[in-house]
Design an enzyme around this catalytic site. Structure first.
Site, PDB file in Angstrom:
ATOM      1  CG  ASN A  85      -1.696   1.230   1.436  1.00 25.70           C
ATOM      2  OD1 ASN A  85      -1.812   2.033   0.514  1.00 25.70           O
ATOM      3  ND2 ASN A  85      -2.261   1.404   2.624  1.00 25.70           N
ATOM      4  CE  LYS A 106       0.217   3.357   4.800  1.00 24.39           C
ATOM      5  NZ  LYS A 106       0.094   3.494   6.238  1.00 24.39           N
ATOM      6  CG  HIS A 120      -5.839   1.597   5.231  1.00 24.34           C
ATOM      7  ND1 HIS A 120      -5.399   2.561   6.116  1.00 24.34           N
ATOM      8  CD2 HIS A 120      -4.792   0.753   5.036  1.00 24.34           C
ATOM      9  CE1 HIS A 120      -4.140   2.304   6.426  1.00 24.34           C
ATOM     10  NE2 HIS A 120      -3.750   1.210   5.793  1.00 24.34           N
ATOM     11  CD  GLU A 144      -2.948   5.293   6.854  1.00 24.01           C
ATOM     12  OE1 GLU A 144      -2.918   5.367   5.613  1.00 24.01           O
ATOM     13  OE2 GLU A 144      -2.009   4.796   7.523  1.00 24.01           O
ATOM     14  CD  GLU A 202      -3.503  -2.849   7.370  1.00 23.19           C
ATOM     15  OE1 GLU A 202      -2.382  -3.076   6.902  1.00 23.19           O
ATOM     16  OE2 GLU A 202      -4.144  -1.827   7.145  1.00 23.19           O
ATOM     17  N   GLY A 221       2.452   2.047  10.689  1.00 24.42           N
ATOM     18  CA  GLY A 221       3.372   3.173  10.527  1.00 24.42           C
ATOM     19  C   GLY A 221       4.088   3.571  11.807  1.00 24.42           C
ATOM     20  CB  SER A 265       5.428  -1.972  11.811  1.00 25.83           C
ATOM     21  OG  SER A 265       4.945  -0.674  12.074  1.00 25.83           O
TER      22      SER A 265
END
Ligand code: PEP
Length: 252
Positions: A9, A11, A95, A97, A167, A173, A213
């Site tokens: 991904n 992003k 996701h 985010e 996730e 991240g 990560s």
């Protein structure tokens, strides 16, 4: 036996030229690699150019989202037909985010998955708890709610076309990976959930990816877990050597 799947991904990173450079490096190393399914999810602006480079390889293209309406006055959104036009076969949906910064709810996620399936994509449906939820022992409850909401009205034949990505938000991240045991606990819960709501054969075919990560150094231990079938990789997918190592380490 479930074939590993590693998805990158990207992003909101990489201009078209940068994306072409990255995917060209991946192609050199992975063009005929077939021990894992490989997907790259560049930003919308680079999809077409990336597709041109990977179309004669085993690397597949994914979008980072899609909208649930087919067309119309939805400024700033991208339709399923538009990403299909660019060569996408996968779409990341739900996701954290998107949920956190753009207010995507389980209902919206559900609509996006439904449209993705209707249009022939493989949705990579993301679920995961925040640190606060984990610390309050709410992980399983949160995942249960996200699965119920995201998969509402889905039939067994739909589930067979979906990939789920667990996730944990606190691991995305941050450099903090869930331990293989922590990840396996939730993966096992997800597989059992699918078994209870659908069937054991459906559950045994479902691919469940871990994201948070992931690096070349931790993928092997994660992949040793019975219910971890691959990874959704953010930061490390922006570096060709790191992503190639993750893909290669996922299957041996
Ligand atoms: C992600 O964005 O899905 C992700 C897992 O990111 P990272 O690998 O950087 O934690």
């Amino acid at each position: 036996m479930r074939k590993p799947l590693i998805a990158g991904n990207w992003k909101m990173h990489k201009t078209i030229n940068e994306a072409v450079e990255l995917v060209s490096a991946l192609k050199r190393e992975l063009f005929d690699f077939n021990q894992a399914d490989i997907v790259v999810c560049p930003p919308f602006t680079a999809l077409d150019n990336v597709h041109e480079i990977i179309m004669d390889t085993n690397i597949k293209l994914g979008a980072q989202n899609l909208f649930y309406q087919k067309q119309g006055a939805f400024t700033g959104e991208v339709s399923p037909a538009m990403i299909k036009d660019c060569g996408c076969e996968y779409a990341i949906i739900g996701h954290s985010e998107r949920r956190k910064y753009f207010g995507e709810t389980d209902t919206m996620v559900n609509k996006r998955i439904q449209v993705a399936l209707e249009e022939g994509f493989t949705p990579i449906f993301c679920v995961g708890e925040t640190l606060e939820e984990r610390e309050n022992n709410k992980t399983i409850e949160v995942i249960d709610i996200q699965l119920k909401g995201g998969l509402e009205n889905m039939k067994e034949e739909d589930i067979l076309k979906i990939v789920i990505a667990y996730e944990p938000v606190w691991a995305i991240g941050t450099g903090k990976t869930a331990t293989p045991r922590q990840a396996e606990e939730v993966h096992m819960f997800i597989r059992k959930w699918i078994e209870e709501h659908y069937s054991s054969s459906c559950a045994s075919m479902l691919r469940i990816l871990y994201g948070g990560s992931v690096k070349a150094e931790n993928i092997k231990d994660l992949m040793k877990q019975e219910n971890i079938d691959g990874a959704l990789v953010g930061g490390a997918s922006l570096n060709a050597d790191a992503f190639v190592s993750i893909v290669k380490n996922s299957s041996n």
